[in-house]
Design a protein around this motif. Structure first.
Motif, PDB file in Angstrom:
ATOM      1  N   ILE A 370      55.179  18.495  82.919  1.00 54.07           N
ATOM      2  CA  ILE A 370      56.294  17.764  83.514  1.00 54.07           C
ATOM      3  C   ILE A 370      57.230  18.684  84.293  1.00 54.07           C
ATOM      4  CG2 ILE A 370      57.875  17.964  81.548  1.00 54.07           C
ATOM      5  CD1 ILE A 370      57.285  14.765  83.572  1.00 54.07           C
ATOM      6  N   PHE A 371      57.192  19.983  83.997  1.00 55.87           N
ATOM      7  CA  PHE A 371      58.085  20.944  84.640  1.00 55.87           C
ATOM      8  C   PHE A 371      57.432  21.664  85.822  1.00 55.87           C
ATOM      9  CE2 PHE A 371      59.706  20.836  80.187  1.00 55.87           C
ATOM     10  CZ  PHE A 371      60.908  20.221  80.467  1.00 55.87           C
ATOM     11  N   ALA A 372      56.323  21.125  86.349  1.00 56.33           N
ATOM     12  CA  ALA A 372      55.635  21.776  87.471  1.00 56.33           C
ATOM     13  C   ALA A 372      56.568  21.957  88.662  1.00 56.33           C
ATOM     14  CB  ALA A 372      54.408  20.955  87.865  1.00 56.33           C
ATOM     15  N   GLY A 373      57.287  20.895  89.057  1.00 55.26           N
ATOM     16  CA  GLY A 373      58.200  20.990  90.192  1.00 55.26           C
ATOM     17  C   GLY A 373      59.356  21.924  89.924  1.00 55.26           C
ATOM     18  N   LEU A 374      59.841  21.915  88.696  1.00 53.56           N
ATOM     19  CA  LEU A 374      60.951  22.786  88.327  1.00 53.56           C
ATOM     20  C   LEU A 374      60.528  24.254  88.420  1.00 53.56           C
ATOM     21  CD1 LEU A 374      63.782  21.822  87.434  1.00 53.56           C
ATOM     22  CD2 LEU A 374      63.120  22.370  85.091  1.00 53.56           C
ATOM     23  N   GLU A 375      59.296  24.554  87.997  1.00 56.21           N
ATOM     24  CA  GLU A 375      58.807  25.928  88.054  1.00 56.21           C
ATOM     25  C   GLU A 375      58.565  26.347  89.503  1.00 56.21           C
ATOM     26  OE1 GLU A 375      57.791  29.688  87.316  1.00 56.21           O
ATOM     27  OE2 GLU A 375      58.750  28.287  85.923  1.00 56.21           O
ATOM     28  N   PHE A 376      58.032  25.447  90.321  1.00 56.54           N
ATOM     29  CA  PHE A 376      57.835  25.749  91.729  1.00 56.54           C
ATOM     30  C   PHE A 376      59.175  26.037  92.397  1.00 56.54           C
ATOM     31  CE2 PHE A 376      56.959  23.883  96.138  1.00 56.54           C
ATOM     32  CZ  PHE A 376      56.453  25.070  96.622  1.00 56.54           C
ATOM     33  N   GLN A 377      60.155  25.234  92.095  1.00 55.67           N
ATOM     34  CA  GLN A 377      61.509  25.428  92.623  1.00 55.67           C
ATOM     35  C   GLN A 377      62.050  26.794  92.207  1.00 55.67           C
ATOM     36  OE1 GLN A 377      64.825  23.145  90.814  1.00 55.67           O
ATOM     37  NE2 GLN A 377      65.043  22.138  92.790  1.00 55.67           N
ATOM     38  N   ALA A 378      61.906  27.118  90.920  1.00 54.64           N
ATOM     39  CA  ALA A 378      62.419  28.391  90.405  1.00 54.64           C
ATOM     40  C   ALA A 378      61.696  29.583  91.032  1.00 54.64           C
ATOM     41  CB  ALA A 378      62.288  28.426  88.882  1.00 54.64           C
ATOM     42  N   GLU A 379      60.386  29.468  91.222  1.00 56.19           N
ATOM     43  CA  GLU A 379      59.631  30.560  91.838  1.00 56.19           C
ATOM     44  C   GLU A 379      60.062  30.773  93.287  1.00 56.19           C
ATOM     45  OE1 GLU A 379      55.129  30.831  93.189  1.00 56.19           O
ATOM     46  OE2 GLU A 379      55.319  31.169  91.020  1.00 56.19           O
ATOM     47  N   PHE A 380      60.327  29.678  93.989  1.00 54.28           N
ATOM     48  CA  PHE A 380      60.826  29.718  95.362  1.00 54.28           C
ATOM     49  C   PHE A 380      62.139  30.499  95.424  1.00 54.28           C
ATOM     50  CE2 PHE A 380      62.395  27.025  99.123  1.00 54.28           C
ATOM     51  CZ  PHE A 380      61.454  27.516 100.009  1.00 54.28           C
ATOM     52  N   GLU A 381      63.000  30.265  94.447  1.00 56.20           N
ATOM     53  CA  GLU A 381      64.305  30.939  94.403  1.00 56.20           C
ATOM     54  C   GLU A 381      64.178  32.401  93.995  1.00 56.20           C
ATOM     55  OE1 GLU A 381      66.395  26.677  93.202  1.00 56.20           O
ATOM     56  OE2 GLU A 381      66.248  28.286  91.715  1.00 56.20           O
ATOM     57  N   ARG A 382      63.215  32.708  93.141  1.00 59.70           N
ATOM     58  CA  ARG A 382      62.979  34.125  92.782  1.00 59.70           C
ATOM     59  C   ARG A 382      62.437  34.898  93.976  1.00 59.70           C
ATOM     60  NH1 ARG A 382      61.253  31.649  87.758  1.00 59.70           N
ATOM     61  NH2 ARG A 382      59.065  31.685  88.432  1.00 59.70           N
ATOM     62  N   LEU A 383      61.586  34.261  94.772  1.00 63.74           N
ATOM     63  CA  LEU A 383      61.097  34.909  95.992  1.00 63.74           C
ATOM     64  C   LEU A 383      62.255  35.236  96.934  1.00 63.74           C
ATOM     65  CD1 LEU A 383      57.867  32.897  96.942  1.00 63.74           C
ATOM     66  CD2 LEU A 383      58.017  35.371  96.576  1.00 63.74           C
ATOM     67  N   ALA A 384      63.203  34.320  97.051  1.00 65.76           N
ATOM     68  CA  ALA A 384      64.367  34.561  97.902  1.00 65.76           C
ATOM     69  C   ALA A 384      65.170  35.746  97.379  1.00 65.76           C
ATOM     70  CB  ALA A 384      65.234  33.310  97.977  1.00 65.76           C
ATOM     71  N   LYS A 385      65.293  35.862  96.062  1.00 63.00           N
ATOM     72  CA  LYS A 385      65.993  37.004  95.464  1.00 63.00           C
ATOM     73  C   LYS A 385      65.289  38.301  95.841  1.00 63.00           C
ATOM     74  CE  LYS A 385      68.863  38.723  92.181  1.00 63.00           C
ATOM     75  NZ  LYS A 385      70.305  38.474  92.060  1.00 63.00           N
ATOM     76  N   GLN A 386      63.982  38.298  95.704  1.00 55.24           N
ATOM     77  CA  GLN A 386      63.191  39.496  96.004  1.00 55.24           C
ATOM     78  C   GLN A 386      63.332  39.902  97.471  1.00 55.24           C
ATOM     79  OE1 GLN A 386      59.024  39.012  95.091  1.00 55.24           O
ATOM     80  NE2 GLN A 386      58.416  40.581  96.569  1.00 55.24           N
ATOM     81  N   HIS A 387      63.195  38.931  98.370  1.00 55.10           N
ATOM     82  CA  HIS A 387      63.207  39.257  99.791  1.00 55.10           C
ATOM     83  C   HIS A 387      64.620  39.372 100.357  1.00 55.10           C
ATOM     84  CE1 HIS A 387      58.868  39.094 100.435  1.00 55.10           C
ATOM     85  NE2 HIS A 387      58.857  38.115  99.540  1.00 55.10           N
ATOM     86  N   GLY A 388      65.610  38.984  99.568  1.00 54.01           N
ATOM     87  CA  GLY A 388      66.988  39.220  99.976  1.00 54.01           C
ATOM     88  C   GLY A 388      67.467  40.608  99.591  1.00 54.01           C
ATOM     89  N   GLY A 389      66.692  41.312  98.781  1.00 53.26           N
ATOM     90  CA  GLY A 389      67.050  42.669  98.379  1.00 53.26           C
ATOM     91  C   GLY A 389      67.539  42.772  96.957  1.00 53.26           C
ATOM     92  N   TYR A 390      67.261  41.749  96.132  1.00 49.51           N
ATOM     93  CA  TYR A 390      67.599  41.737  94.709  1.00 49.51           C
ATOM     94  C   TYR A 390      69.101  41.702  94.429  1.00 49.51           C
ATOM     95  CZ  TYR A 390      62.675  42.518  93.726  1.00 49.51           C
ATOM     96  OH  TYR A 390      61.305  42.376  93.637  1.00 49.51           O
ATOM     97  N   GLY A 391      69.875  41.309  95.403  1.00 48.76           N
ATOM     98  CA  GLY A 391      71.301  41.083  95.163  1.00 48.76           C
ATOM     99  C   GLY A 391      71.619  39.632  95.433  1.00 48.76           C
ATOM    100  N   VAL A 392      72.812  39.372  95.977  1.00 45.91           N
ATOM    101  CA  VAL A 392      73.183  38.020  96.368  1.00 45.91           C
ATOM    102  C   VAL A 392      72.932  37.806  97.858  1.00 45.91           C
ATOM    103  CG1 VAL A 392      75.047  36.294  96.259  1.00 45.91           C
ATOM    104  CG2 VAL A 392      74.934  38.086  94.556  1.00 45.91           C
ATOM    105  N   GLN A 393      72.552  38.906  98.557  1.00 44.45           N
ATOM    106  CA  GLN A 393      72.207  38.763  99.963  1.00 44.45           C
ATOM    107  C   GLN A 393      71.075  37.752 100.131  1.00 44.45           C
ATOM    108  OE1 GLN A 393      71.494  43.031 100.820  1.00 44.45           O
ATOM    109  NE2 GLN A 393      72.893  42.746 102.552  1.00 44.45           N
ATOM    110  N   ALA A 394      71.098  37.035 101.240  1.00 45.12           N
ATOM    111  CA  ALA A 394      70.064  36.038 101.504  1.00 45.12           C
ATOM    112  C   ALA A 394      69.037  36.592 102.485  1.00 45.12           C
ATOM    113  CB  ALA A 394      70.694  34.773 102.082  1.00 45.12           C
ATOM    114  N   PRO A 395      67.751  36.342 102.255  1.00 45.01           N
ATOM    115  CA  PRO A 395      66.746  36.690 103.265  1.00 45.01           C
ATOM    116  C   PRO A 395      66.964  35.821 104.497  1.00 45.01           C
ATOM    117  CG  PRO A 395      65.772  35.311 101.558  1.00 45.01           C
ATOM    118  CD  PRO A 395      67.173  35.633 101.112  1.00 45.01           C
TER     119      PRO A 395
END
Length: 518
Positions: A370-395
């Motif tokens: 049931i949490f498939a969409g929630l996990e996809f959403q969370a992974e999408f946001e973790r990717l943004a963290k990674q490509h933003g430079g691991y801070g609050v900066q946005a890619p």
């Protein structure tokens, strides 16, 4: 009987009461001094034919006609010793459920995980200035919910579900500009919303309701399959005759709490994408056909939609004259959103551009159930963290560079205060999202000449358009399909999509609670 008419004026005429009266008199063919009273019922801007005009709907009282006050009336009673009803969440659904319960003679106990508006402002300032995130007090959590620090857009398609005019009038009664009662696309502004939310809380408290801040619910108390209260993180038990769940689309722990208690949830479609920012002057020039925007015209907005291989790509939460803000609720993610002050006077225009996500797009996440969409959403946001430079900066990436698959060696000025990190977003966005965004931007560039430009920048990620989870309720009783006395409400439950629709749903649910306990 009053006369309902429509008139079309230039923007400067629509802002001039004398010009409006003259236009009314011409329309009805009467002398101006025969007009006893009028008020505007709707207002919209029409810039479709190469010139900008204002359409006004007007209700006119002539001569000795009795002036009718048609404003909704609110009868708040003293509920200090009344039957208690628990409301989890102090967003629009929760606050308006509380107001309606007071009218109905019940005592609302509002439980909010975050802080009051004044203290929440300090945490948001720390997030913007020091990049320190408080997971329970931020742009998503706290008094007023995610809408408090937003544009305060009040446009809704839920007008058939209830009397939305009561919602708008209640906002006016608590300090909103009366223009929201008739504007085609009304908004309040992030600078005004906190004060309005504070006054709504004061109304709740003055009439005997309670509001508990920094209080996170960890369990629904069940007795013979019926919700009779909640436990808080500090162990405190709060009892009530019913529980309204109005926790918003970002309270992921609530979904897990319900699942752990074997309370049914449903997966539902949602949308994710990016936020795009243009110079406001460019959007004005496109939408107003190059006509200079005067003091009589608002910062221009847009609404765009396109179908790409069976999925909608569309603008979401468009903020003219606004700013992009960090909207994450966890320290391992980057999420962006938009907001505008009431006068929409910043030099930027931003909007979410998102892609529809359906359940059959989530096959790779099936192990999460049931949490498939929630996990996809969370992974999408973790990717943004990674490509933003691991801070609050946005890619981020220039718009044409994204569409054509190029790295942006530099980025334009942007309203996002924490800063940007140039990133090849065309490479790491999930392909079914990235491809559809690129095709969507090409189509938007054809619909709005000048929209597809490298003067615009896209930021990742726009992921909280709605929740991937619905808390199912019976369509007649509005109670959870399994648990009596549990009333899911608002965006987090999957039954609303904005401030007005959430507030309206909260009010409707309060009526259902009254029927249940009476």
């Amino acid at each position: 009987m009053p006369h309902d008419i429509s008139i079309v004026l230039r923007p400067d005429e629509a802002a001039n009461e004398t010009a409006v009266v003259r236009a009314i008199a011409r329309k009805i063919d009467i002398p101006t001094d025969s007009i006893r009273h009028y008020y505007i019922t709707r207002k919209s801007i029409d810039a479709r034919k190469g010139k900008v005009l204002v359409n006004l709907g007007v209700r006119v009282f002539i001569g000795e006609e009795k002036i009718i006050d048609e404003r909704p009336v609110f009868n708040y009673t003293d509920v200090r010793n009344a039957m208690p009803v628990i409301i989890v969440g102090a967003g629009p659904a929760g606050l308006f459920a509380a107001l309606r319960l007071i009218e109905l003679g019940f005592k609302p106990i509002v439980i909010e995980r975050g802080k009051s508006v004044s203290y929440r402002k300090r945490d948001i300032a720390m997030l913007n200035r020091e990049h320190q995130l408080n997971p329970d007090s931020n742009y998503a959590f706290g008094e007023g919910g995610a809408g408090t620090f937003s544009d305060g857009k009040l446009y809704t398609r839920s007008k058939k579900r209830g009397d939305y005019r009561r919602i708008l009038q209640a906002l006016v009664d608590h300090g909103a500009d009366p223009a929201i009662l008739y504007e085609a696309h009304p908004h309040i502004g992030t600078n005004r919303l906190p004060g309005i939310i504070t006054r709504i809380r004061e109304t709740i408290l003055q009439h005997g309701g309670e509001v508990l801040f920094s209080s996170r619910v960890t369990e629904i108390i069940l007795d013979s399959g019926q919700a009779v209260g909640v436990y808080l993180a500090d162990g405190q038990r709060i009892n009530g005759k019913a529980v309204i769940l109005a926790t918003g689309h970002s309270a992921r722990d609530i979904y897990h709490m319900l699942h752990n208690q074997s309370i049914a949830l449903e997966a539902k479609p949602f949308a994710m994408g990016v936020r795009v920012e243009h110079p406001q002057a460019l959007i004005d020039a496109i939408q107003y056909h190059g006509i200079p925007r005067s003091e009589y015209l608002p910062a221009a907005a847009y609404s765009l939609v396109h179908q790409v291989e069976g999925r909608g790509v569309y603008s979401f939460c468009m903020c003219p004259g606004g700013f992009i803000v960090p909207a994450a609720t966890g320290t391992d993610e980057v999420v962006v959103n938009g907001m505008s002050p009431s006068n929409r006077n910043s030099r930027w225009a931003n909007s979410g551009i998102v892609v529809e996500i359906r359940l059959d797009d989530l096959a790779d996440y099936a192990q999460h159930g049931i949490f498939a969409g929630l996990e996809f959403q969370a992974e999408f946001e973790r990717l943004a963290k990674q490509h933003g430079g691991y801070g609050v900066q946005a890619p981020a990436q220039r718009l044409v560079d994204f569409v054509e698959g190029r790295f942006s060696s530099n980025l334009p000025a942007c309203s996002y205060h924490p800063g940007l990190n140039s990133s090849e977003m065309h490479l790491w966005l999930p392909e079914h999202i990235g491809f559809r965004l690129r095709e969507g931007f090409k189509a938007f560039g054809k619909k709005m000449k000048g929209f597809l430009t490298n003067d615009a920048v896209i930021l990742g990620v726009e992921s909280r358009t709605s929740s991937p989870i619905r808390i199912p309720r019976d369509p007649e009783t509005l109670q959870h399909i399994q648990v009596k006395g549990l009333f899911p409400s608002g965006e987090g439950a999957g039954y609303a999509g904005g401030i007005v629709s959430s507030a309206l749903d909260g009010s409707i649910v309060a009526d259902a609670v009254s029927r249940y306990v009476s």
